[in-house]
Design a protein around this motif. Structure first.
Motif, PDB file in Angstrom:
ATOM      1  N   VAL A   5       1.363   8.384  -0.260  1.00 14.33           N
ATOM      2  CA  VAL A   5       2.505   8.210  -1.275  1.00 14.33           C
ATOM      3  C   VAL A   5       3.719   8.138  -0.870  1.00 14.33           C
ATOM      4  CG1 VAL A   5       0.768   8.636  -3.196  1.00 14.33           C
ATOM      5  CG2 VAL A   5       2.165  10.360  -2.411  1.00 14.33           C
ATOM      6  N   LYS A   6       3.974   8.113   0.393  1.00 13.41           N
ATOM      7  CA  LYS A   6       5.395   8.343   1.103  1.00 13.41           C
ATOM      8  C   LYS A   6       6.187   7.126   0.585  1.00 13.41           C
ATOM      9  CE  LYS A   6       3.549   5.503   5.164  1.00 13.41           C
ATOM     10  NZ  LYS A   6       3.161   5.768   6.631  1.00 13.41           N
ATOM     11  N   ALA A   7       7.337   7.143   0.857  1.00 13.87           N
ATOM     12  CA  ALA A   7       8.442   6.049   0.298  1.00 13.87           C
ATOM     13  C   ALA A   7       8.248   5.755  -1.141  1.00 13.87           C
ATOM     14  CB  ALA A   7       8.328   4.929   1.293  1.00 13.87           C
TER      15      ALA A   7
ATOM     16  N   ALA B 282       5.641   6.162  -3.063  1.00 15.31           N
ATOM     17  CA  ALA B 282       4.760   5.579  -3.055  1.00 15.31           C
ATOM     18  C   ALA B 282       4.720   3.808  -3.109  1.00 15.31           C
ATOM     19  CB  ALA B 282       3.753   5.600  -4.537  1.00 15.31           C
ATOM     20  N   TYR B 283       5.351   3.709  -1.725  1.00 17.51           N
ATOM     21  CA  TYR B 283       5.632   2.302  -1.401  1.00 17.51           C
ATOM     22  C   TYR B 283       6.291   1.747  -2.429  1.00 17.51           C
ATOM     23  CZ  TYR B 283       1.916   2.775   2.277  1.00 17.51           C
ATOM     24  OH  TYR B 283       1.135   3.422   3.407  1.00 17.51           O
ATOM     25  N   GLY B 284       7.343   2.378  -3.036  1.00 21.59           N
ATOM     26  CA  GLY B 284       8.159   1.685  -4.203  1.00 21.59           C
ATOM     27  C   GLY B 284       7.542   1.749  -5.430  1.00 21.59           C
TER      28      GLY B 284
ATOM     29  N   ASN C 270      -6.362   4.557   8.720  1.00 20.28           N
ATOM     30  CA  ASN C 270      -5.515   4.079   7.696  1.00 20.28           C
ATOM     31  C   ASN C 270      -6.287   3.192   7.027  1.00 20.28           C
ATOM     32  OD1 ASN C 270      -5.873   2.068   9.564  1.00 20.28           O
ATOM     33  ND2 ASN C 270      -3.621   1.916  10.077  1.00 20.28           N
ATOM     34  N   THR C 271      -5.452   2.329   6.054  1.00 18.84           N
ATOM     35  CA  THR C 271      -6.421   1.390   5.201  1.00 18.84           C
ATOM     36  C   THR C 271      -6.965   0.405   6.047  1.00 18.84           C
ATOM     37  OG1 THR C 271      -4.849   1.557   3.490  1.00 18.84           O
ATOM     38  CG2 THR C 271      -5.970  -0.643   3.598  1.00 18.84           C
ATOM     39  N   ALA C 272      -6.607  -0.247   6.908  1.00 20.58           N
ATOM     40  CA  ALA C 272      -7.232  -1.047   7.678  1.00 20.58           C
ATOM     41  C   ALA C 272      -8.598  -0.684   8.252  1.00 20.58           C
ATOM     42  CB  ALA C 272      -6.173  -1.731   8.844  1.00 20.58           C
TER      43      ALA C 272
ATOM     44  N   VAL D 126     -10.057   9.727   5.117  1.00 24.97           N
ATOM     45  CA  VAL D 126      -9.240   8.717   5.367  1.00 24.97           C
ATOM     46  C   VAL D 126      -7.948   8.705   4.757  1.00 24.97           C
ATOM     47  CG1 VAL D 126     -11.377   7.199   5.642  1.00 24.97           C
ATOM     48  CG2 VAL D 126     -10.238   7.122   3.606  1.00 24.97           C
ATOM     49  N   ARG D 127      -6.858   8.124   5.350  1.00 18.81           N
ATOM     50  CA  ARG D 127      -5.686   8.073   4.764  1.00 18.81           C
ATOM     51  C   ARG D 127      -5.220   6.671   4.256  1.00 18.81           C
ATOM     52  NH1 ARG D 127      -4.768  10.014   9.976  1.00 18.81           N
ATOM     53  NH2 ARG D 127      -3.728   8.255  10.485  1.00 18.81           N
ATOM     54  N   PHE D 128      -5.493   6.548   2.862  1.00 18.78           N
ATOM     55  CA  PHE D 128      -5.517   5.202   2.250  1.00 18.78           C
ATOM     56  C   PHE D 128      -4.189   4.863   1.751  1.00 18.78           C
ATOM     57  CE2 PHE D 128      -7.644   2.582  -1.252  1.00 18.78           C
ATOM     58  CZ  PHE D 128      -7.969   1.555  -0.488  1.00 18.78           C
ATOM     59  N   GLY D 129      -3.335   3.960   2.116  1.00 16.82           N
ATOM     60  CA  GLY D 129      -1.942   3.435   1.612  1.00 16.82           C
ATOM     61  C   GLY D 129      -1.911   2.331   1.050  1.00 16.82           C
ATOM     62  N   ILE D 130      -1.845   1.305   1.793  1.00 18.52           N
ATOM     63  CA  ILE D 130      -1.213  -0.169   1.286  1.00 18.52           C
ATOM     64  C   ILE D 130      -2.258  -0.867   0.307  1.00 18.52           C
ATOM     65  CG2 ILE D 130      -2.353  -1.509   3.307  1.00 18.52           C
ATOM     66  CD1 ILE D 130       1.021  -2.019   1.650  1.00 18.52           C
ATOM     67  N   ALA D 131      -3.762  -0.497   0.491  1.00 17.48           N
ATOM     68  CA  ALA D 131      -4.756  -1.117  -0.311  1.00 17.48           C
ATOM     69  C   ALA D 131      -4.881  -0.334  -1.656  1.00 17.48           C
ATOM     70  CB  ALA D 131      -5.962  -1.215   0.479  1.00 17.48           C
TER      71      ALA D 131
ATOM     72  N   VAL E 195       3.546  -7.268   4.438  1.00 15.69           N
ATOM     73  CA  VAL E 195       3.418  -7.222   2.682  1.00 15.69           C
ATOM     74  C   VAL E 195       4.155  -5.658   2.518  1.00 15.69           C
ATOM     75  CG1 VAL E 195       1.523  -8.455   2.216  1.00 15.69           C
ATOM     76  CG2 VAL E 195       1.220  -6.195   2.951  1.00 15.69           C
ATOM     77  N   TYR E 196       3.771  -4.611   3.561  1.00 18.69           N
ATOM     78  CA  TYR E 196       4.466  -3.280   3.308  1.00 18.69           C
ATOM     79  C   TYR E 196       6.069  -3.111   2.902  1.00 18.69           C
ATOM     80  CZ  TYR E 196       0.360  -1.716   6.275  1.00 18.69           C
ATOM     81  OH  TYR E 196      -0.707  -1.542   6.419  1.00 18.69           O
ATOM     82  N   GLU E 197       6.711  -4.023   3.694  1.00 16.78           N
ATOM     83  CA  GLU E 197       8.192  -4.049   3.344  1.00 16.78           C
ATOM     84  C   GLU E 197       8.445  -4.567   1.946  1.00 16.78           C
ATOM     85  OE1 GLU E 197       9.964  -5.832   6.745  1.00 16.78           O
ATOM     86  OE2 GLU E 197      11.999  -5.130   6.179  1.00 16.78           O
TER      87      GLU E 197
HETATM   88  C1  LIG Z   1       1.953   5.064   6.375  1.00 13.56           C
HETATM   89  C2  LIG Z   1       0.699   5.791   7.098  1.00 13.56           C
HETATM   90  C3  LIG Z   1      -0.510   5.628   6.768  1.00 13.56           C
HETATM   91  C4  LIG Z   1      -0.946   4.511   5.562  1.00 13.56           C
HETATM   92  O1  LIG Z   1      -0.965   3.246   6.267  1.00 13.56           O
HETATM   93  P1  LIG Z   1      -1.642   2.123   5.322  1.00 13.56           P
HETATM   94  O2  LIG Z   1      -1.716   0.966   6.601  1.00 13.56           O
HETATM   95  O3  LIG Z   1      -0.690   1.855   4.208  1.00 13.56           O
HETATM   96  O4  LIG Z   1      -2.866   2.652   4.798  1.00 13.56           O
HETATM   97  C5  LIG Z   1      -1.697   6.249   7.297  1.00 13.56           C
HETATM   98  N1  LIG Z   1      -1.346   7.400   8.181  1.00 13.56           N
HETATM   99  C6  LIG Z   1       0.049   7.598   9.001  1.00 13.56           C
HETATM  100  C7  LIG Z   1       0.172   8.550   9.958  1.00 13.56           C
HETATM  101  C8  LIG Z   1       1.078   6.795   8.284  1.00 13.56           C
HETATM  102  O5  LIG Z   1       2.263   7.034   8.735  1.00 13.56           O
END
Ligand SMILES: *Cc1c(COP(=O)(O)O)cnc(C)c1O
Length: 372
Positions: free
Chosen positions: A40-42, A44-46, A206-208, A221-226, A356-358
């Motif tokens: 949920v950085k930034a 939470a991606y806005g 990460n997501t991918a 797992v670190r789940f961001g963009i998805a 898309v992130y941007e």
């Molecule tokens: C931003 C970030 C993520 C999230 O990446 P997504 O592609 O959005 O899932 C995971 N790990 C690190 C270290 C990051 O900086």
């Protein structure tokens, strides 16, 4: 203080049910005992950090990750017990605050750790650390086994420091060619295996990676963009294990409508010239909101029609060419669905030659976020 109503009709509507759905789908896709770290950085991606974090936790995430001390402290004000990990390089001066507020820091170099260790005796509570391995991303982290073991021993020797995790980050998990990904994974596994004892949380994906790669789930797992319903890359899109629901739509309204004559011009520079009688609508959104000037020509949705932005985008306003006369107050969808038509974030990112992130990160704080 009372809350003022939202006067300006330009707003981002965030569908928290979509965020929960995306996490629940991930939950089903992962092995049963894997933790989900909601990134949920930034803000939470806005999308709004607190609202997204709470939705993610309700849907089954068990840890939050951010990029900076400020982001972590903001979350901690509202969310008390959940672990919060700062993924980036935090200043050494933040370490006592991290200990006090139960914020987990990333250890990324021997020098950083020795500075933190010097102050550790003054920490009110033990400081939790995740060791970052640079397995090939080339950003932050230790690269060699000797460095890793030095870090490990220094942490274990200090009673005010706790090794809670170890992690790495993939540079190309969203691409077709698996070479770099495989090398990074092998490097990471070998380094983790060289530790005398496995830390509680080993994490890499990460997501991918969490969606399309095997053998990368480890403990979390670190789940961001998805989580926001967006796909990291066209390659991942082709291999998605489940449908994602985009959480953000961007809306405004027509605040002025007029007919112009052949030869009349629209906006700065006057380079949009009407070739016939045209209906022009004005919307209260511009580049200071994140509708950057590179989006001139982008279509928006009005009454289910695709309608182009004409002329240069101004700081606070822009104009669209309407198919016919419409009323002031008519709803405009810049991102999202209306009737059968849909404008996806991908359409903006392709036009702007970016990812898309941007796009949601570009939407400035002037755009009110509304939650449903
Ligand atoms: C931003 C970030 C993520 C999230 O990446 P997504 O592609 O959005 O899932 C995971 N790990 C690190 C270290 C990051 O900086």
């Amino acid at each position: 203080m009372y809350q003022l109503p939202n006067f300006r009709p330009t707003k981002a509507v965030i569908d928290l049910a979509a965020i929960k759905y995306n996490i629940e789908q991930l939950r089903k896709h992962l092995h049963s005992n894997i933790d989900i770290i909601a990134v949920v950085k930034a803000n939470a991606y806005g999308h709004g950090d607190i609202q997204v974090a709470n939705a993610a936790l309700q849907a089954g995430a068990s840890m939050l990750a951010v990029a900076t001390p400020e982001e972590a402290l903001h979350l901690r004000e509202f969310i008390k017990n959940t672990p919060i990990l700062i993924l980036g390089a935090s200043p050494v001066s933040f370490a006592p605050y991290a200990a006090q507020y139960n914020i987990t820091l990333t250890v990324f170099s021997v020098d950083w750790l020795s500075e933190v260790a010097k102050q550790a005796k003054n920490f009110e509570k033990p400081l939790k650390l995740h060791i970052k391995i640079d397995s090939g991303m080339g950003r932050i982290g230790v690269r060699k086994q000797t460095e890793l073991i030095a870090l490990y021993n220094a942490i274990v020797a200090n009673k005010r420091l706790i090794i809670d995790g170890i992690f790495t980050h993939f540079a190309s998990a969203d691409e077709e060619n698996p070479k770099q990904f495989k090398e990074q994974l092998a490097t990471f596994k070998a380094l983790v295996a060289s530790l005398p004892e496995k830390p509680r949380f080993v994490h890499a994906a990460n997501t991918a990676a969490s969606l399309i790669k095997d053998d990368v789930q480890f403990d979390a797992v670190r789940f961001g963009i998805a989580m926001y319903g967006l796909v990291p890359s066209p390659y991942v899109e082709k291999h998605l294990p489940f449908i994602l629901k985009p959480a953000l739509s961007l809306e405004s309204e027509l605040v002025h409508v007029k007919k112009i004559e052949r030869g009349d011009t629209v906006s700065y520079g006057g380079n949009y010239v009407a070739v016939e009688e045209e209906w022009i609508g004005t919307m209260p959104i511009g580049y200071a909101d994140g509708l950057v000037r590179g989006l001139a020509g982008q279509e928006v949705l009005i009454q289910g029609n695709r309608v182009p932005i004409v002329g240069r985008i101004c700081m606070d306003q822009c104009m669209v060419k309407l198919p016919y006369n419409m009323v002031v107050g008519e709803k405009v969808i810049l991102i999202g669905q209306q009737h059968q038509e849909m404008i996806k974030i991908e359409e903006w990112s392709e036009r702007l030659h970016t990812i898309v992130y941007e796009i949601p990160c570009m939407l400035t704080s002037r755009i009110t976020r509304i939650y449903k």
